[in-house]
Design a protein around this motif. Sequence first.
Motif, PDB file in Angstrom:
ATOM      1  N   SER A  23     -12.611 -18.578 -28.810  1.00 38.11           N
ATOM      2  CA  SER A  23     -12.078 -17.243 -28.540  1.00 38.11           C
ATOM      3  C   SER A  23     -10.556 -17.276 -28.405  1.00 38.11           C
ATOM      4  N   ASN A  24      -9.917 -16.240 -28.921  1.00 39.44           N
ATOM      5  CA  ASN A  24      -8.469 -16.104 -28.737  1.00 39.44           C
ATOM      6  C   ASN A  24      -8.110 -15.591 -27.351  1.00 39.44           C
ATOM      7  N   THR A  25      -9.110 -15.128 -26.621  1.00 35.19           N
ATOM      8  CA  THR A  25      -8.903 -14.656 -25.251  1.00 35.19           C
ATOM      9  C   THR A  25      -9.129 -15.815 -24.283  1.00 35.19           C
ATOM     10  N   PRO A  26      -8.292 -15.969 -23.267  1.00 34.53           N
ATOM     11  CA  PRO A  26      -8.494 -17.043 -22.289  1.00 34.53           C
ATOM     12  C   PRO A  26      -9.806 -16.840 -21.517  1.00 34.53           C
ATOM     13  N   LEU A  27     -10.839 -17.634 -21.850  1.00 33.64           N
ATOM     14  CA  LEU A  27     -12.172 -17.495 -21.266  1.00 33.64           C
ATOM     15  C   LEU A  27     -12.645 -18.811 -20.663  1.00 33.64           C
ATOM     16  N   SER A  40     -12.111 -21.796 -23.419  1.00 30.04           N
ATOM     17  CA  SER A  40     -11.476 -21.533 -24.715  1.00 30.04           C
ATOM     18  C   SER A  40     -10.183 -22.330 -24.830  1.00 30.04           C
ATOM     19  N   SER A  42      -7.526 -21.220 -26.032  1.00 23.69           N
ATOM     20  CA  SER A  42      -6.426 -20.344 -25.625  1.00 23.69           C
ATOM     21  C   SER A  42      -6.196 -20.419 -24.120  1.00 23.69           C
ATOM     22  N   ASP A  88     -10.493  -6.572 -13.926  1.00 22.95           N
ATOM     23  CA  ASP A  88      -9.031  -6.468 -13.771  1.00 22.95           C
ATOM     24  C   ASP A  88      -8.603  -6.689 -12.328  1.00 22.95           C
ATOM     25  N   THR A 124     -12.693 -14.085 -17.586  1.00 20.38           N
ATOM     26  CA  THR A 124     -11.493 -13.861 -18.403  1.00 20.38           C
ATOM     27  C   THR A 124     -10.274 -13.939 -17.503  1.00 20.38           C
ATOM     28  N   ILE A 126      -6.138 -13.553 -17.546  1.00 20.76           N
ATOM     29  CA  ILE A 126      -4.907 -13.150 -18.234  1.00 20.76           C
ATOM     30  C   ILE A 126      -3.719 -13.422 -17.318  1.00 20.76           C
TER      31      ILE A 126
END
Length: 357
Positions: A23-27, A40, A42, A88, A124, A126
Amino acid sequence: MTPPPTQASDPVTRLADAMVVNSNTPLIMLDEDLTVIAASLSFCRAFGLDCAVLTGSSILEMGDGEWDVARLKSLLRATGSGGANIDDYEMVVPAAKDRSERSLKLSAHRLEYPGSQSIRLLLTVIDTTEAKTAKREMEDLIANNVMLMQELQHRVANSLQIIASVLMQSARRVSNDETRSHLQMAQNRVLSIATIQKQLSQSGSDEVELGPYLEQLCESIGISMIADPEILTIEVDAVEGSVSSSKSVSFGLIVTELVINALKHAYPVDQGGTIRVSYVTEGSVWTLEVEDDGVGMPLDDRPAAVAGLGTSIVEALARQLQANVSITDADPGTRITIQHEDAENPETEPMPTVAAL
């Protein structure tokens, strides 16, 4: 850095692990004990971690222990038990050996799918540190610019007051009546702008309270031009509310021209009266009026005077405001009305020429 081997055995779990890793999302995928099952690339790149070493260790042991935060542990435990979902959630990770404090935005959900035998959490992460820093810098820059603008407006207001004072002193020294009149007109035009700048520097915004502004303006005109305020006065009646600084400049200059015109022409020597300035609004319609109770307009059969500088100023400003100018007999005196009928309709009817001001 290569993807870590997964510990999964069933195809569904292996597919989920592969999706997380690529995944390109930090997971991060965790089990119920908060052990990292997959992360991931990322995520590992973003936080300087080795995915191969990370897999199989607790999330609380990542890095140099900066992830061992009681609140994070509590939130993940609650999510794993099905008691909560994190969306979030903003959290600060303490500074590590080679890293400063970091601001994070977390979202965590318990994965539910048919045939699932184990609890899985998908987290996730961010990093919002740079974004928050940029936002703070932008806010600081805006605040600094506002402060500089207020200081500039304050200095401009002071400079204009000095210019008005010089003009007033010059008007007092000259013996020629026409020259004195021109100097007084110039002084009051400068004062109309200086009063706006003073309000802007005090309010810190681009809006001007029109009522107080017109009151201050008319008071300044009266002080400079009315010899006996006991018999000749200027009254202001304006609805509450503010207008943009650019619009207030136009209103101020119009009022300055019309009030001075009334003071010069409506009242013979030793005759008293009242000049009234009013501003009302109704929806998109606004009306600005200057009315005197002096000698009134010339007779209808008297030749029209040639328009002067004051007339040109009023008509030009009215056009900018998309307003019409009209003159009526106030019986006694004269009423000059500047009316804006529809803010959304740029078309206005032709304006009659105002008598020489």
